[in-house]
Design an enzyme around this catalytic site. Structure first.
Site, PDB file in Angstrom:
ATOM      1  N   ASP A  30       0.924  -1.296  -0.128  1.00 14.53           N
ATOM      2  CA  ASP A  30       0.034  -0.042  -0.106  1.00 14.53           C
ATOM      3  C   ASP A  30       0.970   1.306  -0.065  1.00 14.53           C
ATOM      4  O   ASP A  30       1.703   1.166   0.702  1.00 14.53           O
ATOM      5  CB  ASP A  30      -0.884   0.126   1.323  1.00 14.53           C
ATOM      6  CG  ASP A  30      -2.282   0.736   1.054  1.00 14.53           C
ATOM      7  OD1 ASP A  30      -2.161   1.625  -0.033  1.00 14.53           O
ATOM      8  OD2 ASP A  30      -3.338   0.797   1.797  1.00 14.53           O
ATOM      9  N   LYS A  57      -6.403  12.452  11.261  1.00 19.68           N
ATOM     10  CA  LYS A  57      -5.915  11.542   9.945  1.00 19.68           C
ATOM     11  C   LYS A  57      -6.730  11.846   8.822  1.00 19.68           C
ATOM     12  O   LYS A  57      -6.392  11.980   7.446  1.00 19.68           O
ATOM     13  CB  LYS A  57      -5.924   9.977  10.391  1.00 19.68           C
ATOM     14  CG  LYS A  57      -5.756   9.020   9.168  1.00 19.68           C
ATOM     15  CD  LYS A  57      -5.826   7.472   9.774  1.00 19.68           C
ATOM     16  CE  LYS A  57      -5.433   6.760   8.366  1.00 19.68           C
ATOM     17  NZ  LYS A  57      -5.516   5.321   8.894  1.00 19.68           N
ATOM     18  N   ASP A 107      -4.409   2.863  -5.150  1.00 21.94           N
ATOM     19  CA  ASP A 107      -2.826   2.965  -4.700  1.00 21.94           C
ATOM     20  C   ASP A 107      -2.536   1.527  -3.900  1.00 21.94           C
ATOM     21  O   ASP A 107      -1.413   1.634  -3.354  1.00 21.94           O
ATOM     22  CB  ASP A 107      -2.498   4.199  -4.137  1.00 21.94           C
ATOM     23  CG  ASP A 107      -3.342   4.404  -2.886  1.00 21.94           C
ATOM     24  OD1 ASP A 107      -4.338   3.439  -2.617  1.00 21.94           O
ATOM     25  OD2 ASP A 107      -3.116   5.304  -2.049  1.00 21.94           O
TER      26      ASP A 107
END
Length: 1110
Positions: free
Chosen positions: A801, A870, A1029
């Protein structure tokens, strides 16, 4: 300017030069020169013979040159064009009708409605919008002997209107006319005059066969007409296209000839097995639907259940008959409307047989939730289903032969002369491409679906005894049209009768019906060879998915040189060629939970019986429904009821989604299957099958594994251990060696989870991704128990990742050293965590403010964490605003039990400001690029254009954000009003254009990186798939994939991406600053020339960064 009839009638705001002939407003109107002698006698020469005779009293483009004169001419031209469209629409629907006398004087023999009507070869069957059906319907309608073979006179009317509007027919228009003449067996002299006029228009006869996309049947009719006038004519085969070479420097290695290092992978299946799978898939697509057994818990077959099923079966048999009759009446009514010159949906209703339409309507009824569904939503869905079910009538035998030859490239027991990419091999077989599909306008989709939904409401009834056993026996509607408030808006809803819902629940039927394009394929997909050709065998699929009715993406792709799209086409083909299978061990455990009471904590939705119910007897606590209850108590009760209803609806939706996924998984349990891919307008790739794929939740991903296994080799087990620890969410800040050591330390828990997942210590349930963790535990357990772990054949996908991938691309674009370090572009012993760093920087700012007495900063002491910031940090790169970031932080603060809730609003404002300040300090290069992209998009939008660019891989992109246009469909149960943002005639939506450009541009870069990685992995013989991704491959190949991933990232960002973008935008939007919009163009030019400066970061460091992707 030459236009086809279809193009002319589809234009809504044409811009043409004046070259038409004047036509008097009274008396006769001689036909334009191209039509002299072609129109039937009396069609235009006598008053009243032609409905739009004399509409154009003055030629377009003539008149004064004053601004007022120009505006008046514009209004007149638009009004005239509107009338042309109306007249063309009348001709279109009249040309599509059958069984009614028409202008050509031919009346069809009375017969039952044809199974496919005139749609198989008509423009309607090819997806044209209603006004655009003129040339295609008039020239190609009625494929059966009982249907019209063409409406020549009406086609000539449209030619007349084209000439009167100053437009010249093009090759497609003449091809339609000649096909019509061929079907009607016109005399040679008429055909000769048409050919002569075509030559006078400087159009080549050979061009009809080389430049116009034609099916075999259309080509035959065209050639029959031409040879009647010119018997010796022989169409020349089209010249071979010049060799197509992709010029992208990023793809030179991919398309290099005779590279000995290339090792394209083969499937694990033999040619015979693949041919058998092809025949299975062909049968599925020809049937158009797939019936799947539901995984809901089977009820006991009591007498009540059996009686309910018998009643439902009897009702459906009755409904099939009634719906069929109702559809016949609707078609007759629409055909009469067409014969009277009124707009009609008749061609669209003929796309599918009545049997298919009835089946579609009954499926819709069966899937309707108890609380009902919006009429607008149902209408759109029904229209979309009709559009998806119509399919090209390919020559199945020819397809089977070509596909069998294509499989020699993929099968494990066959070889080809020269290894090549699947697209190259398919093109070498000489497979002809079908003509591209024309999109349907959303208004047509909704209008068609609305009419079908109203048919369902009118026709479907049931005995009243099902609702009131003791009452009189009469028929009552199954569906009711009611109004309800949703999000403070009143909308019309179709809701099933509670008695019908109860009957369905009692019967507990165990079948689900899916469209053939909604389930994975049973054979390898067709390779993508063009923007409209690839994926499913018979079902047309677009390479670039978009809202139905959007044409701008498809037009850009069609104009793009074919070779420039090869990279994207080959990457999509490679992703779709990955073979999958179901992880049966995980599926069994999930089904046990699903059939019990679910487990929301593990992502298994609970059944409807677990949803919150209204207070018993609809009585609120404290008797607030009693007359003496206060208004406050009543308001509180209403809010509580609304909350419970919302929760119940959400649970119903989640349950249905899980039911579809698990039922398909069970259906495919013992099969190998494939997931064809296409992409969105930014270039991001997605599987075409929506319900069961690897892009879903943790549960969805755990159900899938590669069908083709690979030996683990010397390092495969280590990568499985690292992957397992990554899935748990533990040790995120530790090295890879520490993660492997941790996996060894908890090996007892891993083995216990694999052997006793529901009765043991349940260590796997505490992981961030519990189901994938469990699947990995089971794989590791099998490896550990095998005689030789290095030879163990593993089917398990291991993920790598990206580390905040959007910021990685920004840091590489700006060569931002500080930002690159924060997102792991630079080598380091331990992974950097940008979210923790931002939280630490925000804490520094908070302490400074707290010392100065800022109250909210003092309240936030001890509450600033990685989790709080986050989501905002992650989405800033994708264009989140301060408003959106504040809402994200507010949600996180409300989740903190100890945080004083009265300060949530003020604290969220304070924190979002500090997060943005921290990002500005840590990623200064990133923020400057974002501002440059945003300002460029704003100015482009103000010039009246939508933002366009080309990805480094050559894919053209355009942002589909325009000002909303209101569309209203009147009549029937209710008038439907909806907004459409895809109308390119509307001005661009400046806010969406400027806010969308930075994230969309970055998405196009991460998609380019993924595609490059996919193509290079394919050259090395690897199995590769991705979730944006997040890259997947076999455990044995992770090292190779990591190397390719880093090399391609460096190669991508070694290109002058921002300068190439600046040059493209200057060429596209600033060709001449001396226009009427020179102020905006001048400012845009200055902005585009001011490309943000770059820093000093060395991209080569990425190749040595362990945690770039990990």
């Amino acid at each position: 300017m030459a236009y086809s009839v279809a193009q002319a009638t589809a234009l809504s705001r044409p811009s043409w030069t004046g070259n038409s002939q004047s036509a008097g407003t009274t008396g006769s109107c001689p036909a334009p020169a191209p039509l002299q002698g072609l129109l039937p006698p009396g069609s235009c020469g006598s008053p009243g013979a032609f409905p739009v005779r004399g509409l154009f009293a003055a030629a377009v483009g003539r008149g004064t040159t004053t601004p007022g004169g120009r505006r008046r001419r514009r209004r007149v031209a638009v009004a005239r064009w509107s009338r042309v469209q109306t007249a063309c629409r009348r001709c279109a629907v009249a040309a599509g009708r059958r069984g009614f006398g028409g202008p050509c004087g031919r009346r069809a023999t009375p017969a039952s409605w044809p199974k496919k009507g005139p749609s198989v070869a008509s423009g309607a069957g090819r997806g044209a919008c209603l006004p655009a059906l003129v040339s295609r319907t008039a020239g190609r309608a009625a494929v059966t002997r009982n249907c019209w073979r063409g409406s020549f006179k009406e086609l000539m009317y449209v030619f007349f209107m084209l000439k009167d509007a100053g437009l010249a027919p093009d090759l497609l228009s003449y091809a339609a006319a000649l096909q019509c003449m061929g079907r009607l067996d016109q005399d040679a002299s008429t055909i000769q005059r048409c050919l002569k006029q075509m030559e006078q228009d400087r159009l080549s006869l050979q061009g009809l066969f080389s430049a116009v996309p034609l099916s075999a049947e259309e080509r035959e009719e065209l050639l029959r007409a031409v040879r009647k006038a010119r018997p010796a004519f022989i169409p020349q085969p089209p010249p071979p296209p010049p060799p197509q070479v992709n010029t992208s420097p990023l793809l030179q290695e991919i398309y290099a000839k005779q590279d000995p290092s290339v090792s394209y992978p083969k499937l694990h299946l033999s040619l015979k097995e693949l041919q058998g799978l092809f025949r299975q898939q062909l049968g599925v697509e020809m049937a158009t639907t797939v019936t799947v057994e539901s995984v809901e818990k089977a009820p006991l077959l009591t007498e009540e259940v059996l009686q309910a099923r018998k009643t439902l079966a009897a009702l459906r048999a009755e409904w099939e008959s009634v719906l069929s009759l109702e559809l016949q009446e609707i078609k007759e009514s629409e055909a009469r409307a067409a014969s009277e010159g009124r707009p009609s949906l008749f061609p669209y209703l003929c796309l599918l047989s009545e049997k298919e339409l009835v089946g579609l309507l009954l499926q819709t009824l069966q899937a309707l939730p108890p609380h009902g569904e919006s009429l607008l939503f149902l209408a759109h869905e029904l229209g979309m289903r009709v559009l998806k079910r119509k399919r090209l009538r390919n020559q199945v035998e020819e397809l089977e032969q070509r596909y069998s030859e294509y499989l020699h490239l993929l099968a494990s027991d066959t070889q080809v002369a020269e290894p090549c990419l699947p697209r190259q091999h398919w093109e070498a077989l000489g497979v002809p491409e079908a003509p591209p599909e024309q999109p349907w306008p959303v208004s047509v989709l909704v209008q068609l679906g609305k009419q079908l939904a109203e048919v369902l409401v009118r026709a479907v009834q049931m005995p009243s005894s099902l609702a009131a056993p003791r009452g009189p026996s009469t028929l009552i509607p199954v569906l009711y049209h009611v109004y309800s408030f949703r999000s403070f808006r009143q909308i019309g809803i179709l809701k099933p009768h509670p008695a019908f819902t109860q009957l369905q629940e009692t019967a507990a039927e165990r079948t689900l019906i899916f469209e053939s394009t909604e389930v994975p394929m049973l054979c390898p997909p067709l390779p993508w060879t063009s923007p409209h050709s690839g994926a499913f065998l018979l079902s047309p699929t677009k390479m670039m998915r978009s809202l139905e009715g959007t044409q701008q993406h498809q037009l850009l792709l069609e104009r793009c040189p074919p070779a420039e799209l090869h990279g994207a086409l080959d990457a999509l083909t490679q992703l779709g060629n990955c073979a999958w299978r179901v992880n049966g061990r995980v599926l069994d455990l999930v089904l046990d939970l699903f059939r019990d009471k679910g487990c929301p904590r593990l992502g298994v939705p609970a059944p409807p019986t677990e949803a919150p119910r209204p207070p018993e007897g609809r009585q609120a606590p404290k008797g607030c429904l009693l007359p003496e209850a206060s208004p406050a108590d009543k308001a509180e009760m209403r809010r509580e009821l609304a909350r419970r209803l919302k929760v119940a609806r959400e649970m119903q939706s989640l349950r249905a989604d899980a039911l579809y996924r698990l039922s398909l998984a069970q259906h495919l349990r013992n099969h190998v299957f494939w997931l064809p891919h296409n992409m969105d307008f930014r270039g991001r790739t997605y599987p075409c099958s929506p319900h069961f794929n690897h892009l879903g939740s943790d549960l969805a991903r755990a159900l899938l594994e590669f069908a083709q296994g690979r030996p683990l080799g010397p390092h495969g087990l280590d990568w499985l251990k690292i992957h397992l620890v990554n899935l748990t969410g533990l040790k995120k800040r530790e090295s890879l060696q520490t993660r492997r050591d941790y996996a060894d330390a908890v090996m007892e828990d891993i083995l216990d989870s694999a052997e006793r997942p529901m009765t043991g210590r349940k260590w796997w349930m505490e992981a961030d991704e519990p189901w994938q963790t469990l699947a990995c535990c089971m794989e590791i357990a099998q490896v550990v128990h095998s005689p030789d772990p290095t030879t163990y054949i593993s089917h398990f996908p291991v993920h790598q990742d990206g580390s905040c991938n959007g910021l990685q691309h920004y840091a590489a674009l700006g060569r931002d050293s500080m930002g690159a370090t924060s997102v792991n572009l630079s080598p380091s012993d331990l992974p950097q965590d940008v979210y923790s760093e931002v939280a630490a920087q925000v804490e520094v700012f908070r302490k400074q403010d707290a010392k100065q007495g800022v109250r909210v900063a003092q309240v936030l002491e001890g509450f600033i964490s990685r989790k709080v910031v986050k989501q905002t940090v992650m989405t800033v790169v994708y264009g989140v605003t301060r408003y959106g970031g504040r809402l994200q932080i507010e949600r996180r603060l409300r989740e903190l039990e100890d945080f004083p809730q009265e300060f949530v609003w003020e604290a969220s404002h304070y924190l979002v400001r500090q997060v943005f300040n921290s990002l500005q300090e840590m990623f200064s290069g990133t923020r400057s690029i974002q501002r440059w992209l945003t300002e460029s998009a704003r100015l482009i939008s103000l010039t009246g254009s939508a933002v366009e660019w080309i990805t480094p891989l050559g894919v053209p992109i355009i942002q589909p954000y325009h000002r909303d246009s209101k569309v209203m469909i009147k009549g029937g149960l209710q008038s439907l009003t909806f907004s459409s943002s895809v109308d390119t005639n509307q001005k661009p939506n400046t806010l969406k254009q400027k806010n969308g450009f930075p994230p969309n541009f970055i998405h196009s870069l991460d998609s380019t990186h993924m595609m490059l990685t996919a193509l290079h992995c394919y050259r090395k013989g690897l199995t590769f798939v991705s979730v944006h991704d997040c890259f997947w491959t076999h455990a044995a190949d992770v090292g190779v994939m990591n190397q390719v991933c880093r090399e391609q990232f460096v190669r991508l960002h070694s290109q002058p991406i921002l300068h190439d973008l600046s040059r493209f935008l200057l060429k596209r939007f600033c060709p001449d600053s001396r226009t009427s919009k020179s102020m905006w163009v001048s400012r845009l030019k200055d902005t585009l020339l001011s490309v943000p400066p770059t820093g000093t970061f060395d991209l080569e460091q990425v190749k040595h960064s362990t945690f770039f992707f990990s």
